[in-house]
Scaffold this motif. Structure first.
Motif, mmCIF file in Angstrom:
data_model
loop_
_atom_site.group_PDB
_atom_site.id
_atom_site.type_symbol
_atom_site.label_atom_id
_atom_site.label_comp_id
_atom_site.label_asym_id
_atom_site.label_seq_id
_atom_site.Cartn_x
_atom_site.Cartn_y
_atom_site.Cartn_z
ATOM 1 N N MET A 155 17.463 23.380 10.341
ATOM 2 C CA MET A 155 18.424 22.279 10.355
ATOM 3 C C MET A 155 19.417 22.431 9.214
ATOM 4 S SD MET A 155 15.844 19.088 11.258
ATOM 5 C CE MET A 155 17.099 17.823 11.188
ATOM 6 N N ASN A 156 20.647 21.916 9.424
ATOM 7 C CA ASN A 156 21.642 21.978 8.355
ATOM 8 C C ASN A 156 21.677 20.653 7.587
ATOM 9 O OD1 ASN A 156 23.250 20.125 9.837
ATOM 10 N ND2 ASN A 156 24.265 21.792 10.939
ATOM 11 N N TYR A 157 22.572 20.588 6.587
ATOM 12 C CA TYR A 157 22.639 19.410 5.710
ATOM 13 C C TYR A 157 22.879 18.132 6.502
ATOM 14 C CZ TYR A 157 24.430 16.097 2.281
ATOM 15 O OH TYR A 157 24.647 14.966 1.532
ATOM 16 N N ASN A 158 23.873 18.135 7.381
ATOM 17 C CA ASN A 158 24.206 16.918 8.132
ATOM 18 C C ASN A 158 23.059 16.468 9.036
ATOM 19 O OD1 ASN A 158 26.801 16.618 7.036
ATOM 20 N ND2 ASN A 158 27.670 18.080 8.485
ATOM 21 N N GLU A 159 22.339 17.428 9.579
ATOM 22 C CA GLU A 159 21.197 17.083 10.427
ATOM 23 C C GLU A 159 20.083 16.441 9.605
ATOM 24 O OE1 GLU A 159 21.507 20.430 13.990
ATOM 25 O OE2 GLU A 159 20.706 21.009 12.030
ATOM 26 N N TYR A 160 19.910 16.931 8.371
ATOM 27 C CA TYR A 160 18.898 16.321 7.506
ATOM 28 C C TYR A 160 19.308 14.914 7.072
ATOM 29 C CZ TYR A 160 16.025 20.522 7.085
ATOM 30 O OH TYR A 160 15.180 21.582 7.343
ATOM 31 N N VAL A 161 20.595 14.703 6.864
ATOM 32 C CA VAL A 161 21.079 13.360 6.523
ATOM 33 C C VAL A 161 20.771 12.402 7.677
ATOM 34 C CG1 VAL A 161 23.141 11.954 6.092
ATOM 35 C CG2 VAL A 161 22.860 14.143 4.911
ATOM 36 N N LYS A 162 21.002 12.850 8.903
ATOM 37 C CA LYS A 162 20.694 12.020 10.077
ATOM 38 C C LYS A 162 19.198 11.769 10.184
ATOM 39 C CE LYS A 162 24.677 13.535 12.836
ATOM 40 N NZ LYS A 162 25.125 14.315 14.021
ATOM 41 N N TYR A 163 18.418 12.778 9.859
ATOM 42 C CA TYR A 163 16.953 12.626 9.893
ATOM 43 C C TYR A 163 16.491 11.555 8.902
ATOM 44 C CZ TYR A 163 12.031 13.765 9.040
ATOM 45 O OH TYR A 163 10.673 13.703 8.863
ATOM 46 N N LEU A 164 17.089 11.566 7.700
ATOM 47 C CA LEU A 164 16.719 10.571 6.698
ATOM 48 C C LEU A 164 17.147 9.171 7.124
ATOM 49 C CD1 LEU A 164 17.474 12.545 3.439
ATOM 50 C CD2 LEU A 164 15.265 11.558 4.058
ATOM 51 N N PHE A 168 19.877 20.820 -1.598
ATOM 52 C CA PHE A 168 19.144 19.785 -0.867
ATOM 53 C C PHE A 168 18.607 20.343 0.448
ATOM 54 C CE2 PHE A 168 19.036 16.364 2.297
ATOM 55 C CZ PHE A 168 18.123 15.514 1.692
ATOM 56 N N THR A 169 19.433 21.096 1.143
ATOM 57 C CA THR A 169 19.029 21.664 2.436
ATOM 58 C C THR A 169 17.854 22.617 2.270
ATOM 59 O OG1 THR A 169 21.311 21.464 3.235
ATOM 60 C CG2 THR A 169 19.848 22.948 4.450
ATOM 61 N N GLU A 170 17.886 23.447 1.225
ATOM 62 C CA GLU A 170 16.810 24.405 0.991
ATOM 63 C C GLU A 170 15.486 23.697 0.709
ATOM 64 O OE1 GLU A 170 18.194 26.929 -2.122
ATOM 65 O OE2 GLU A 170 19.488 28.125 -0.792
ATOM 66 N N ILE A 171 15.544 22.583 -0.037
ATOM 67 C CA ILE A 171 14.311 21.845 -0.324
ATOM 68 C C ILE A 171 13.819 21.130 0.936
ATOM 69 C CG2 ILE A 171 13.232 20.074 -1.744
ATOM 70 C CD1 ILE A 171 14.060 22.572 -3.281
ATOM 71 N N MET A 172 14.743 20.572 1.718
ATOM 72 C CA MET A 172 14.350 19.896 2.953
ATOM 73 C C MET A 172 13.742 20.881 3.954
ATOM 74 S SD MET A 172 14.502 16.618 3.139
ATOM 75 C CE MET A 172 14.496 16.331 4.912
ATOM 76 N N ASP A 173 14.165 22.145 3.907
ATOM 77 C CA ASP A 173 13.552 23.162 4.772
ATOM 78 C C ASP A 173 12.050 23.283 4.489
ATOM 79 O OD1 ASP A 173 15.886 23.798 6.097
ATOM 80 O OD2 ASP A 173 16.384 25.498 4.796
ATOM 81 N N ILE A 174 11.660 22.963 3.262
ATOM 82 C CA ILE A 174 10.241 23.006 2.877
ATOM 83 C C ILE A 174 9.548 21.691 3.230
ATOM 84 C CG2 ILE A 174 8.647 23.196 0.908
ATOM 85 C CD1 ILE A 174 10.890 24.844 -0.505
#
Length: 425
Positions: free
Chosen positions: A1-10, A95-101
């Motif tokens: 997932m990319n940054y914007n997708e993680y923002v939507k997830y949150l 942020f994206t790299e940490i969310m990947d974990i």
């Protein structure tokens, strides 16, 4: 997932609401290898001043050469604003790299974590991956059941002060609220309390945990001479023979700074090397959004996150020092669970005009209820359910009449306010 997708997830995760307790976050952190146990952490709770305290201490430790992490809430400019390394907001890439974990672990759980629990996990993983020497972690709400409270052996536990706030969740009395804050006190770990009279539950918990309790010298604060000077350039004062020039504005920042200075002494006594030059540099250069922050100078536009009675009292004293008897235009938006009924009485002598708005948040108070309160107390307001219209009207009124504009209330309004202000200009 990319940054914007993680923002939507949150954002989707935020729909789970606020569920205080440590069961989910403990399970999440265990699956992640408990990185919080491998970082030296200063844990900070309190009603007012937590964010400013964390920002100042971060700036001092960074100036002293320590790689310093900081996790504070709420985020004002975006998701990455929760996290700082050496006083600098992290990148979307970080942020994206940490969310990947973190993300796949969250999704593997039957009882999915809340938004703040996910953010807390991101912070602890980030601090370990960035090899932080020290991380300063601010409680989101309360202390004992806050997701940050999985810290088992902090370098220092700090309670800035205890006032009435979040009463629907934390209780209606100081003792009830103090019992939640006391939850961050850990076995054999030093504790600093900077809030005046010490609640009995704090002293009791310190004894039970065999911890050492530190407090500032209140007589020294009350008799500070010459008295602290607050202006639109910052806050200046003498403390123990040292001249302190603080970039943050506000009479309350003096007390926050004194708390930081006392904690610096505790940390030095525990082996950290923090010279006066680092203290001086850190205070001069510290930046913190939304706390009597000057955003524009012509007309003068200031944003301040004061929302509970004590915070608004401090704001009133700061306005008196900075503006004297000059009248001010206020734009106010708050959350529905705040005690806003005192605003008119506290701010009355400063008010030229009040514009009430409804912030873009599901927990916001309808601007019409806030307006009714001002009107009932003899201060006729203008109510704007549409936030953008309210900001535009307040700004143009202040500019036309050559008056300062203070936007105040919830910090959740900061991002929208600054973006709309940019659009106006």
């Amino acid at each position: 997932m990319n940054y914007n997708e993680y923002v939507k997830y949150l954002k989707k995760s935020s729909g789970r609401g606020i569920h205080l307790g440590l069961e989910r976050i403990s399970g999440l952190m265990e699956k992640l290898g408990n990185p919080q146990d491998r970082t030296k952490i200063i844990h900070v709770a309190g009603t007012n001043g937590k964010g400013s305290f964390c920002a100042m201490l971060s700036a001092v430790l960074t100036s002293a050469g320590y790689k310093t992490g900081n996790f504070s809430s709420p985020a004002l400019t975006g998701i990455t604003d929760y996290f700082r390394i050496d006083c600098t907001e992290i990148s979307e890439k970080d942020f994206t790299e940490i969310m990947d974990i973190v993300y796949p672990v969250c999704e593997s759980m039957t009882d999915k974590p809340t938004e703040f629990e996910i953010l807390t996990a991101v912070a602890f993983v980030l601090f370990e991956r960035k090899k932080c020497d020290i991380a300063i972690v601010e409680c989101g709400m309360g202390g004992d059941t806050d997701s940050t409270n999985i810290i088992t052996a902090p370098l220092l536990s700090v309670i800035t002060n205890i006032q009435k706030d979040h009463t629907a969740i934390l209780g209606n009395t100081i003792e009830e609220i103090a019992s939640h804050k006391a939850g961050i006190i850990k076995q054999n770990c030093p504790v600093f309390f900077g809030g005046g009279d010490i609640p009995e539950i704090i002293e009791k918990t310190v004894r039970e945990k065999n911890s050492e309790l530190f407090t500032p010298d209140y007589s020294e604060i009350k008799t500070c001479y010459p008295a602290p000077v607050c202006s639109l350039s910052g806050t200046s004062f003498m403390y123990r023979g040292f001249q302190i020039n603080l970039s943050l504005i506000g009479v309350h920042q003096f007390e926050n700074a004194v708390n930081v200075l006392n904690c610096v002494e505790i940390l030095k006594n525990n082996g950290l090397e923090i010279p006066y030059s680092a203290i001086k540099s850190g205070f001069q250069n510290v930046k913190w959004h939304g706390r009597f922050e000057v955003l524009r100078k012509n007309p003068l536009v200031i944003f301040d996150g004061s929302h509970n009675p004590d915070g608004v009292e401090y704001l009133s004293h700061t306005l008196e020092q900075c503006f004297g008897k000059q009248k001010i235009v206020f734009l106010i938006g708050v959350m529905a669970d705040k005690d806003y009924t005192c605003y008119a009485d506290i701010l009355r002598e400063h008010i030229d005009t009040v514009f009430t708005v409804t912030p873009n948040n599901p927990r916001s108070l309808d601007c019409r209820y806030l307006a009714e309160m001002f009107a009932y107390n003899g201060v006729p307001p203008f109510a704007f359910p549409d936030l953008e219209s309210g900001i535009k009207m307040a700004y143009h009124y202040a500019k036309k009449n050559n008056l300062p504009l203070i936007a105040m209330g919830t910090l959740y309004m900061y991002k929208d306010f600054t973006e709309i202000l940019d659009k106006i200009l």
